[in-house]
Design a protein around this motif. Structure first.
Motif, PDB file in Angstrom:
ATOM      1  N   ARG A 101      -0.175  18.859   7.624  1.00  0.00           N
ATOM      2  CA  ARG A 101      -0.987  18.606   6.185  1.00  0.00           C
ATOM      3  C   ARG A 101      -0.280  17.415   5.434  1.00  0.00           C
ATOM      4  NH1 ARG A 101      -2.742  22.591   1.261  1.00  0.00           N
ATOM      5  NH2 ARG A 101      -4.106  21.283   0.467  1.00  0.00           N
ATOM      6  N   PRO A 102       1.141  17.758   5.170  1.00  0.00           N
ATOM      7  CA  PRO A 102       1.783  16.693   4.398  1.00  0.00           C
ATOM      8  C   PRO A 102       1.583  15.142   4.875  1.00  0.00           C
ATOM      9  CG  PRO A 102       3.185  18.604   4.925  1.00  0.00           C
ATOM     10  CD  PRO A 102       2.085  18.694   5.492  1.00  0.00           C
ATOM     11  N   TYR A 103       1.757  15.050   6.212  1.00  0.00           N
ATOM     12  CA  TYR A 103       1.538  13.978   6.861  1.00  0.00           C
ATOM     13  C   TYR A 103       0.071  13.242   6.949  1.00  0.00           C
ATOM     14  CZ  TYR A 103       6.125  15.272   9.085  1.00  0.00           C
ATOM     15  OH  TYR A 103       7.283  15.406   9.233  1.00  0.00           O
ATOM     16  N   LEU A 104      -0.800  14.399   6.890  1.00  0.00           N
ATOM     17  CA  LEU A 104      -2.059  13.831   6.803  1.00  0.00           C
ATOM     18  C   LEU A 104      -2.388  13.345   5.368  1.00  0.00           C
ATOM     19  CD1 LEU A 104      -5.185  13.522   8.113  1.00  0.00           C
ATOM     20  CD2 LEU A 104      -5.529  15.790   7.221  1.00  0.00           C
ATOM     21  N   LEU A 105      -1.769  14.124   4.398  1.00  0.00           N
ATOM     22  CA  LEU A 105      -1.921  13.675   2.840  1.00  0.00           C
ATOM     23  C   LEU A 105      -1.322  12.290   2.629  1.00  0.00           C
ATOM     24  CD1 LEU A 105      -1.758  16.901   1.059  1.00  0.00           C
ATOM     25  CD2 LEU A 105      -3.522  15.776   1.269  1.00  0.00           C
ATOM     26  N   THR A 106      -0.197  12.245   3.291  1.00  0.00           N
ATOM     27  CA  THR A 106       0.439  10.801   3.135  1.00  0.00           C
ATOM     28  C   THR A 106      -0.392   9.654   3.841  1.00  0.00           C
ATOM     29  OG1 THR A 106       2.612  12.163   3.374  1.00  0.00           O
ATOM     30  CG2 THR A 106       2.670   9.593   3.535  1.00  0.00           C
ATOM     31  N   TRP A 107      -0.769   9.994   4.933  1.00  0.00           N
ATOM     32  CA  TRP A 107      -1.758   8.824   5.672  1.00  0.00           C
ATOM     33  C   TRP A 107      -2.927   8.773   4.632  1.00  0.00           C
ATOM     34  CZ3 TRP A 107      -6.695   9.509   8.184  1.00  0.00           C
ATOM     35  CH2 TRP A 107      -7.047   8.432   9.003  1.00  0.00           C
ATOM     36  N   VAL A 108      -3.546   9.580   3.990  1.00  0.00           N
ATOM     37  CA  VAL A 108      -4.609   9.446   2.950  1.00  0.00           C
ATOM     38  C   VAL A 108      -4.177   8.665   1.762  1.00  0.00           C
ATOM     39  CG1 VAL A 108      -6.384  10.595   1.705  1.00  0.00           C
ATOM     40  CG2 VAL A 108      -5.919  11.497   3.884  1.00  0.00           C
ATOM     41  N   VAL A 109      -3.138   8.985   1.408  1.00  0.00           N
ATOM     42  CA  VAL A 109      -2.525   8.058   0.532  1.00  0.00           C
ATOM     43  C   VAL A 109      -2.254   6.737   0.649  1.00  0.00           C
ATOM     44  CG1 VAL A 109      -0.283   8.137  -1.178  1.00  0.00           C
ATOM     45  CG2 VAL A 109      -1.592  10.055  -0.906  1.00  0.00           C
ATOM     46  N   LEU A 110      -1.756   6.519   1.812  1.00  0.00           N
ATOM     47  CA  LEU A 110      -1.479   5.253   2.367  1.00  0.00           C
ATOM     48  C   LEU A 110      -2.640   4.259   2.235  1.00  0.00           C
ATOM     49  CD1 LEU A 110       1.490   5.732   4.677  1.00  0.00           C
ATOM     50  CD2 LEU A 110       1.727   4.509   2.535  1.00  0.00           C
ATOM     51  N   LEU A 111      -3.800   4.917   2.939  1.00  0.00           N
ATOM     52  CA  LEU A 111      -5.068   4.328   3.070  1.00  0.00           C
ATOM     53  C   LEU A 111      -5.706   4.161   1.788  1.00  0.00           C
ATOM     54  CD1 LEU A 111      -6.659   6.066   6.018  1.00  0.00           C
ATOM     55  CD2 LEU A 111      -5.971   3.656   6.061  1.00  0.00           C
ATOM     56  N   ALA A 112      -5.441   4.953   0.784  1.00  0.00           N
ATOM     57  CA  ALA A 112      -5.900   4.547  -0.623  1.00  0.00           C
ATOM     58  C   ALA A 112      -5.221   3.367  -1.274  1.00  0.00           C
ATOM     59  CB  ALA A 112      -6.026   5.758  -1.515  1.00  0.00           C
ATOM     60  N   LEU A 113      -3.924   3.486  -0.961  1.00  0.00           N
ATOM     61  CA  LEU A 113      -3.129   2.368  -1.657  1.00  0.00           C
ATOM     62  C   LEU A 113      -3.511   0.970  -0.731  1.00  0.00           C
ATOM     63  CD1 LEU A 113       0.289   4.034  -2.134  1.00  0.00           C
ATOM     64  CD2 LEU A 113      -1.152   3.140  -3.876  1.00  0.00           C
ATOM     65  N   LEU A 114      -3.828   0.927   0.416  1.00  0.00           N
ATOM     66  CA  LEU A 114      -4.212  -0.190   0.917  1.00  0.00           C
ATOM     67  C   LEU A 114      -5.430  -0.586   0.458  1.00  0.00           C
ATOM     68  CD1 LEU A 114      -3.751  -2.124   3.241  1.00  0.00           C
ATOM     69  CD2 LEU A 114      -5.104  -0.556   4.785  1.00  0.00           C
ATOM     70  N   GLY A 115      -6.661   0.302   0.205  1.00  0.00           N
ATOM     71  CA  GLY A 115      -7.610  -0.264  -0.347  1.00  0.00           C
ATOM     72  C   GLY A 115      -7.561  -0.824  -1.730  1.00  0.00           C
ATOM     73  N   ILE A 116      -6.595  -0.357  -2.605  1.00  0.00           N
ATOM     74  CA  ILE A 116      -6.175  -0.822  -3.902  1.00  0.00           C
ATOM     75  C   ILE A 116      -5.809  -2.178  -3.835  1.00  0.00           C
ATOM     76  CG2 ILE A 116      -5.025  -0.422  -5.831  1.00  0.00           C
ATOM     77  CD1 ILE A 116      -5.426   2.761  -5.502  1.00  0.00           C
ATOM     78  N   VAL A 117      -4.726  -2.245  -3.008  1.00  0.00           N
ATOM     79  CA  VAL A 117      -4.139  -3.534  -2.793  1.00  0.00           C
ATOM     80  C   VAL A 117      -5.178  -4.652  -2.135  1.00  0.00           C
ATOM     81  CG1 VAL A 117      -2.638  -4.798  -1.344  1.00  0.00           C
ATOM     82  CG2 VAL A 117      -1.896  -2.733  -2.438  1.00  0.00           C
ATOM     83  N   VAL A 118      -6.041  -4.267  -1.219  1.00  0.00           N
ATOM     84  CA  VAL A 118      -6.971  -5.174  -1.066  1.00  0.00           C
ATOM     85  C   VAL A 118      -7.911  -5.767  -1.743  1.00  0.00           C
ATOM     86  CG1 VAL A 118      -8.934  -5.593   0.959  1.00  0.00           C
ATOM     87  CG2 VAL A 118      -6.798  -4.587   1.545  1.00  0.00           C
ATOM     88  N   ILE A 119      -8.599  -4.440  -2.523  1.00  0.00           N
ATOM     89  CA  ILE A 119      -9.344  -5.008  -3.633  1.00  0.00           C
ATOM     90  C   ILE A 119      -8.756  -5.754  -4.705  1.00  0.00           C
ATOM     91  CG2 ILE A 119     -11.053  -3.642  -5.594  1.00  0.00           C
ATOM     92  CD1 ILE A 119     -11.371  -1.596  -3.319  1.00  0.00           C
ATOM     93  N   GLY A 120      -7.626  -5.305  -5.060  1.00  0.00           N
ATOM     94  CA  GLY A 120      -7.074  -6.245  -6.375  1.00  0.00           C
ATOM     95  C   GLY A 120      -6.647  -7.339  -6.029  1.00  0.00           C
ATOM     96  N   ALA A 121      -6.354  -7.696  -4.376  1.00  0.00           N
ATOM     97  CA  ALA A 121      -6.103  -9.064  -4.031  1.00  0.00           C
ATOM     98  C   ALA A 121      -7.389  -9.975  -4.258  1.00  0.00           C
ATOM     99  CB  ALA A 121      -5.420  -9.208  -2.772  1.00  0.00           C
ATOM    100  N   GLU A 122      -8.540  -9.196  -3.637  1.00  0.00           N
ATOM    101  CA  GLU A 122      -9.808 -10.087  -3.566  1.00  0.00           C
ATOM    102  C   GLU A 122     -10.393 -10.236  -5.192  1.00  0.00           C
ATOM    103  OE1 GLU A 122     -11.576 -11.359  -1.062  1.00  0.00           O
ATOM    104  OE2 GLU A 122      -9.746 -10.947   0.164  1.00  0.00           O
ATOM    105  N   LEU A 123     -10.240  -9.315  -5.957  1.00  0.00           N
ATOM    106  CA  LEU A 123     -11.019  -9.458  -7.262  1.00  0.00           C
ATOM    107  C   LEU A 123      -9.960 -10.011  -8.343  1.00  0.00           C
ATOM    108  CD1 LEU A 123     -13.076  -6.083  -7.190  1.00  0.00           C
ATOM    109  CD2 LEU A 123     -13.830  -8.292  -6.436  1.00  0.00           C
ATOM    110  N   LEU A 124      -8.843  -9.736  -8.280  1.00  0.00           N
ATOM    111  CA  LEU A 124      -8.094 -10.346  -9.342  1.00  0.00           C
ATOM    112  C   LEU A 124      -7.441 -11.554  -9.068  1.00  0.00           C
ATOM    113  CD1 LEU A 124      -6.431  -6.751 -10.228  1.00  0.00           C
ATOM    114  CD2 LEU A 124      -8.282  -7.627 -11.257  1.00  0.00           C
TER     115      LEU A 124
END
Length: 87
Positions: free
Chosen positions: A5-28
């Protein structure tokens, strides 16, 4: 299942952060985009170091050495960029 469970949650957090970074790089643009990308990258690095490298359950001396290593790497990067910018 509980040990994954902690590894899965960490993986989900990493994917969410990746999405934020990609969207931020494209829109801002400008310094705001740079701040979002660097902030997201630092959060990802922190999650990887704490969870996947076992620093969460390490003893205090290991945490001190890990912190010193990260600070030293940052110091070297800053010095290298300062040399590059002044040439």
């Amino acid at each position: 299942m509980n040990e994954f469970r902690p590894y899965l949650l960490t993986w989900v957090v990493l994917l969410a952060l990746l999405g934020i970074v990609v969207i931020g790089a494209e829109l801002l643009t400008g310094l705001l985009a740079l701040a979002v990308v660097l902030g997201g990258a630092l959060c990802m690095i922190g999650a990887i170091i704490i969870m996947f490298m076992g620093l969460r359950t390490a003893d205090a001396l290991m945490k001190v050495y890990a912190t010193g290593g990260v600070l030293w790497l940052g110091f070297l990067i800053v010095l290298t960029m300062a040399d590059y910018v002044t040439r």
